[in-house]
Scaffold this active site. Structure first.
Site, mmCIF file in Angstrom:
data_model
loop_
_atom_site.group_PDB
_atom_site.id
_atom_site.type_symbol
_atom_site.label_atom_id
_atom_site.label_comp_id
_atom_site.label_asym_id
_atom_site.label_seq_id
_atom_site.Cartn_x
_atom_site.Cartn_y
_atom_site.Cartn_z
ATOM 1 N N GLU A 216 0.967 -1.006 0.033
ATOM 2 C CA GLU A 216 0.103 0.028 0.274
ATOM 3 C C GLU A 216 0.868 1.134 0.110
ATOM 4 O O GLU A 216 0.432 2.357 0.119
ATOM 5 C CB GLU A 216 -0.955 0.060 1.164
ATOM 6 C CG GLU A 216 -1.939 -1.016 1.340
ATOM 7 C CD GLU A 216 -2.578 -0.993 2.435
ATOM 8 O OE1 GLU A 216 -3.653 -0.451 2.383
ATOM 9 O OE2 GLU A 216 -2.447 -1.757 3.322
ATOM 10 N N GLY A 233 -0.155 2.005 3.896
ATOM 11 C CA GLY A 233 -0.645 3.021 3.203
ATOM 12 C C GLY A 233 0.321 4.320 3.427
ATOM 13 O O GLY A 233 0.627 4.775 4.380
ATOM 14 N N SER A 236 7.036 4.914 2.189
ATOM 15 C CA SER A 236 8.087 5.202 1.110
ATOM 16 C C SER A 236 9.150 4.328 1.215
ATOM 17 O O SER A 236 9.767 4.114 2.629
ATOM 18 C CB SER A 236 8.049 6.431 1.061
ATOM 19 O OG SER A 236 9.127 6.770 0.223
ATOM 20 N N ALA A 259 2.096 2.765 8.278
ATOM 21 C CA ALA A 259 1.495 3.825 7.372
ATOM 22 C C ALA A 259 2.228 5.145 7.489
ATOM 23 O O ALA A 259 2.563 5.633 8.602
ATOM 24 C CB ALA A 259 0.043 3.892 7.758
ATOM 25 N N ALA A 275 4.335 3.301 12.197
ATOM 26 C CA ALA A 275 3.734 4.436 11.369
ATOM 27 C C ALA A 275 4.230 5.728 11.625
ATOM 28 O O ALA A 275 4.410 6.028 12.791
ATOM 29 C CB ALA A 275 2.010 4.424 11.636
ATOM 30 N N GLY A 282 21.247 8.516 8.049
ATOM 31 C CA GLY A 282 21.952 9.276 9.205
ATOM 32 C C GLY A 282 20.842 9.396 10.416
ATOM 33 O O GLY A 282 21.605 10.220 11.211
ATOM 34 N N ARG A 312 10.745 2.712 16.454
ATOM 35 C CA ARG A 312 9.869 3.447 17.028
ATOM 36 C C ARG A 312 10.302 4.777 17.408
ATOM 37 O O ARG A 312 11.485 5.105 17.639
ATOM 38 C CB ARG A 312 9.227 2.559 18.111
ATOM 39 C CG ARG A 312 10.192 2.640 19.431
ATOM 40 C CD ARG A 312 9.433 1.853 20.490
ATOM 41 N NE ARG A 312 10.139 2.041 21.726
ATOM 42 C CZ ARG A 312 9.909 1.025 22.807
ATOM 43 N NH1 ARG A 312 8.834 0.426 22.708
ATOM 44 N NH2 ARG A 312 10.646 1.320 23.850
ATOM 45 N N SER A 315 7.445 8.892 22.353
ATOM 46 C CA SER A 315 6.378 9.756 22.521
ATOM 47 C C SER A 315 6.458 10.759 23.436
ATOM 48 O O SER A 315 6.154 11.959 23.368
ATOM 49 C CB SER A 315 4.969 9.152 22.804
ATOM 50 O OG SER A 315 5.022 8.430 23.972
#
Length: 339
Positions: A216, A233, A236, A259, A275, A282, A312, A315
């Site tokens: 996707e 989705g 890249s 995604a 995601a 780098g 990851r 957060s």
């Protein structure tokens, strides 16, 4: 078997009003043709348009040599309106003509060679920019006249795209694949059995999948994706044409790129990129141990190709972290069983 050449293609193509080739279609390209087949063809590296009498003689010679399918192609081409073309690549060298380049793209999409399995150096300079229309390939300089001619007879000439590469499915549809939006897969893509390309998925030339796989996201030129992997989705992969330099980017088996995520390094097997996270060579990555404690900080290129990693973003701190990925991607077997 004694192989006398790298590849052979007999087909037909399109030329502009000056006799320049715009594209070529080879229904059954042959990798490593035998010496007997080359002898039956009895030609040097001929890419000139073949006349009907030449094709009929070629049909007889191929039939006598036992090359029944190629003889049938020659017979069909003898009555075709489009110019016939014969290409013999003695060695796997860089293409120097449009038909040679198209033969190599066909070899990839027919799964006869894998990405990076043939020399494509200089191809961009060889291929012309073409208007791909409802009436086939048209030279850009001749498009306006063709559009006017269509209007005068009460029709509209549909221009689907203007590009050097056509969509793969106008030339070959590999077995066992699903492609939701065919314009997003270029000729020269390699799609393994069981591959599903969803509407937002994209596969460039000299790139592709081993299959099965769910795509996707974007597979850029030069990038390969291992079996059982899922590209979410909008994600890249950075290829050699989009800033990856000479680094060959690959995605291993049973990987997940979430995604809107992306990679600029090769991944080993069973890797996950969460995601929205883009990992370039780098990118500074905090490596965590099994208990989640920071061990060291490295650039992502030092983790290139290693298996079982989870990338990851913390957060709380915003730091990019990497830890062992204890779970592998499991694709929906039902989804890929009926391609």
């Amino acid at each position: 078997m004694n192989h006398a050449a790298f590849a052979l293609g007999l087909g037909l193509g399109t030329q502009n009003s000056h006799g320049d080739w715009l594209e070529a279609f080879f229904p059954q390209p042959i990798l490593a043709p035998s010496a007997e087949l080359i002898a039956a063809v009895g030609a040097s590296d001929n890419i000139s348009p073949l006349q009907p009498q030449q094709l009929l003689a070629l049909e007889a010679a191929l039939a006598a040599a036992g090359a029944t399918e190629q003889a049938q192609i020659a017979a069909h081409l003898a009555s075709a309106q489009a110019p016939a073309v014969l290409v013999i690549l003695r060695e796997d060298t860089a293409p120097t003509t449009v038909p040679e380049a198209y033969l190599k793209l066909h070899l990839l999409s027919h799964r006869l060679v894998k990405p990076h399995g043939t020399n494509l150096q200089g191809m961009f300079g060889i291929l012309p920019n073409v208007a791909w229309t409802s009436e086939g390939a048209i030279d850009i300089s001749e498009l306006a006249a063709r559009q006017l001619a269509a209007r005068l007879r009460g029709a509209t000439l549909e221009v689907s795209c203007v590009d050097k590469f056509p969509k793969m499915t106008n030339y070959v549809v590999p077995t066992g694949v699903r492609i939701a939006h065919t314009a997003r897969v270029r000729l020269g893509a390699y799609l393994g059995e069981g591959t599903t390309i969803m509407h937002e998925g994209f596969v460039n030339f000299n790139a592709g999948t081993d299959g099965p796989g769910m795509i996707e996201g974007r597979i850029s030129a030069g990038v390969t994706v291992g079996s059982g992997s899922d590209l979410g989705g909008g994600c890249s992969t950075m290829g050699t044409l989009s800033g990856g330099g000479n680094i060959i980017i690959a995605v291993g088996r049973e990987c997940l790129i979430g995604a809107n995520a992306g990679i600029g390094i090769p991944l080993g097997d069973r890797c996950t990129v969460e995601a929205g996270l883009f990992v370039t060579a780098g990118t500074k990555v905090v490596v965590l141990d099994a208990e989640g404690h920071a061990v060291e900080t490295v650039k992502a290129r030092e983790l290139a190709g290693k298996s079982g990693l989870l990338f990851r973003r913390n957060s709380a701190t915003g730091a990019v972290e990497c830890l062992t990925n204890r779970s592998a991607v499991e694709l929906n077997a039902e989804l890929h069983a009926h391609n």
